[in-house]
Motif scaffolding. Structure first.
Motif, mmCIF file in Angstrom:
data_model
loop_
_atom_site.group_PDB
_atom_site.id
_atom_site.type_symbol
_atom_site.label_atom_id
_atom_site.label_comp_id
_atom_site.label_asym_id
_atom_site.label_seq_id
_atom_site.Cartn_x
_atom_site.Cartn_y
_atom_site.Cartn_z
ATOM 1 N N LEU A 62 -26.662 88.563 7.297
ATOM 2 C CA LEU A 62 -27.517 89.740 7.197
ATOM 3 C C LEU A 62 -27.978 89.927 5.753
ATOM 4 O O LEU A 62 -29.143 90.268 5.503
ATOM 5 C CB LEU A 62 -26.759 90.977 7.669
ATOM 6 C CG LEU A 62 -27.522 92.304 7.526
ATOM 7 C CD1 LEU A 62 -28.768 92.302 8.399
ATOM 8 C CD2 LEU A 62 -26.617 93.490 7.875
ATOM 9 N N LEU A 73 -32.375 96.073 13.892
ATOM 10 C CA LEU A 73 -31.873 95.912 12.531
ATOM 11 C C LEU A 73 -31.105 97.151 12.074
ATOM 12 O O LEU A 73 -30.097 97.033 11.356
ATOM 13 C CB LEU A 73 -33.046 95.627 11.585
ATOM 14 C CG LEU A 73 -32.713 94.841 10.314
ATOM 15 C CD1 LEU A 73 -32.015 93.528 10.658
ATOM 16 C CD2 LEU A 73 -33.990 94.564 9.524
ATOM 17 N N PHE A 112 -35.658 87.036 13.096
ATOM 18 C CA PHE A 112 -34.728 87.983 13.719
ATOM 19 C C PHE A 112 -33.837 87.261 14.731
ATOM 20 O O PHE A 112 -32.643 87.556 14.838
ATOM 21 C CB PHE A 112 -35.507 89.100 14.415
ATOM 22 C CG PHE A 112 -36.130 90.094 13.481
ATOM 23 C CD1 PHE A 112 -35.461 91.263 13.144
ATOM 24 C CD2 PHE A 112 -37.381 89.871 12.938
ATOM 25 C CE1 PHE A 112 -36.031 92.184 12.284
ATOM 26 C CE2 PHE A 112 -37.966 90.784 12.080
ATOM 27 C CZ PHE A 112 -37.290 91.941 11.745
#
Length: 452
Positions: A209, A194, A146
């Motif tokens: 992404l 997200l 992340f």
């Protein structure tokens, strides 16, 4: 809405009109008289006056009445937390974006190896976008994945506000990062991060992404070389240049963020203190109930009333524990998220200022060359102007979106906190009222036995 509908990068955005942000056309700025007569404004430093007799307020450009509210509903109205706010109707994406990308973060798993121990989370994706080869994906990602995604988004979309991640490091011995409570809280924060990226009309089309959501193994070897080069080039241009004043709307943003972060910091400190006091009170309350339970075993005549008191205290303990858990797992994380959000917004403002300084520096250099040898205006000056316009447009759009999200999040946060407090007091009141009934019945029984 496709990513091409808005500036995705300061280096690739197309030229746009100048009327919206107040920037003057180059031809007008280069006029010898206007260039000579235009005064230089102070630098971009933003200060917030929180001293004196008046407290800094969060009006966001709207006058706020300072009298005490008559009810909870009037308080919510004054805080502008209604769903049908005019501000939400001004959201530039409200009528143009169609959700076709859905992501979820769940199912945390602990992995233990000889080298390290870490947690991974399942990232599930459903989409109808042509950029994806399949309609559904399910991959496992850890925190550093992340973090990689956020760095890549900042690198490739410097004009946009990137949602914050929960803080990586925790104090050893204070928080167990493998505890069920900590992992659950972090999972919720990663899921929110997200979802915010996937719902964004520009960030959601970023190829990084796409790779994060679909690739089995991420290629994270690419460093920040490009970002570093861009940063160095800006520093070289702006190193000796004093930035003129920000446009008024961006000064207002900076003032608001400073005051907002101060308020959040104060609320966070008080909430932490309340949580600590509740924990200490809960410990004492449990011991208090235990005393009544043990006392009931040695007093046959008072057994029922004493057991009733112990039961009331136990009920109050459970209700207080639920309320404290809500504060630690739902209330405090939202405060911390928005503290990090304000820092992210301030970072985008600083980048915008650097872009403006680069443009002004190159423009003044071009003016001097034109006055000396009549050389034409370099194309790089126009590109810098387009970059500033791109920053201004993207930042204002993201600001509106952020304000809309903030109103919704804090409405849910405050109403949830109110509901939890109401439930706590209702449970406590019901428990003690049942004790009154028990004592009254005991008194009636005693009188009846005395009569007989």
């Amino acid at each position: 809405m496709s990513g091409a509908a808005q500036c995705g990068s300061a280096d690739t955005c197309a030229p746009r009109g100048l009327a919206s942000s107040g920037q003057k056309p180059i031809a007008e700025i280069l006029h010898p008289l206007s260039a000579a007569e235009e005064p230089l404004s102070p630098g971009p430093d933003v200060t917030v006056n929180v001293g004196g007799d008046k407290e800094a307020g969060l009006t966001n450009g709207t006058p706020v009445e300072m009298s005490s509210p008559a009810s909870a509903s009037s308080l919510f109205n004054r805080l502008q937390l209604d769903d049908d706010l005019e501000g939400d109707n001004r959201d530039p994406y409200a009528f143009t974006e169609t959700r076709d990308l859905f992501v979820t973060v769940d199912d945390p798993k602990k992995h233990v190896s000889t080298m390290e121990t870490y947690i991974t989370y399942r990232v599930s994706t459903k989409t109808t976008r042509v950029e994806f080869d399949l309609p559904e994906y399910s991959v496992r990602r850890r925190y550093q994945d992340f973090d990689w995604l956020r760095i890549k988004l900042e690198d490739s979309q410097p004009t946009h506000l990137i949602p914050p991640l929960p803080e990586k490091f925790v104090m050893k011995g204070v928080v167990d990062r493998f505890s069920e409570e900590f992992v659950e809280t972090r999972m919720k924060a990663l899921d929110k991060f997200l979802k915010r990226v996937a719902d964004h009309p520009v960030l959601s089309f970023n190829p990084h992404l796409n790779a994060f959501l679909s690739a089995k193994d991420l290629n994270k070897r690419q460093g920040l070389a490009l970002l570093s080069k861009v940063g160095e080039s800006v520093k070289q241009v702006t190193g000796g240049y004093k930035l003129r004043a920000r446009p008024a709307e961006f000064c207002a943003m900076g003032d608001y963020l400073d005051t907002f972060s101060q308020k959040l910091g104060t609320i966070d400190r008080i909430a932490q203190r309340i949580l600590k006091e509740q924990s200490e009170y809960l410990t004492e309350l449990r011991e208090y109930g235990t005393v009544y339970s043990s006392w009931a075993g040695s007093e046959e005549e008072l057994q029922r009333p004493l057991e009733g008191v112990a039961g009331c205290v136990s009920t109050c303990c459970g209700a207080l524990e639920d309320m404290s858990e809500n504060m630690s797992q739902d209330f405090l994380p939202v405060l911390k998220e928005y503290v990090l959000y304000t820092e992210s917004m301030k970072n985008v403002l600083r980048k915008r200022d650097q872009s403006q300084a680069e443009y002004e520096g190159r423009l003044e250099a071009a003016i001097l060359r034109k006055q000396e040898d009549r050389t034409p205006i370099p194309m790089e000056v126009e590109k810098c102007q387009d970059k500033v316009e791109c920053f201004n447009a993207d930042l204002k759009a993201d600001w509106e979106r952020w304000q809309s999200n903030k109103r919704q999040d804090f409405k849910q946060l405050l109403t949830g906190m109110a509901d939890k407090n109401i439930i706590y007091y209702e449970k406590s009141q019901a428990a003690w009222e049942s004790l009154v009934t028990l004592l009254q019945d005991k008194q009636t029984e005693d009188k009846t036995s005395e009569t007989n």
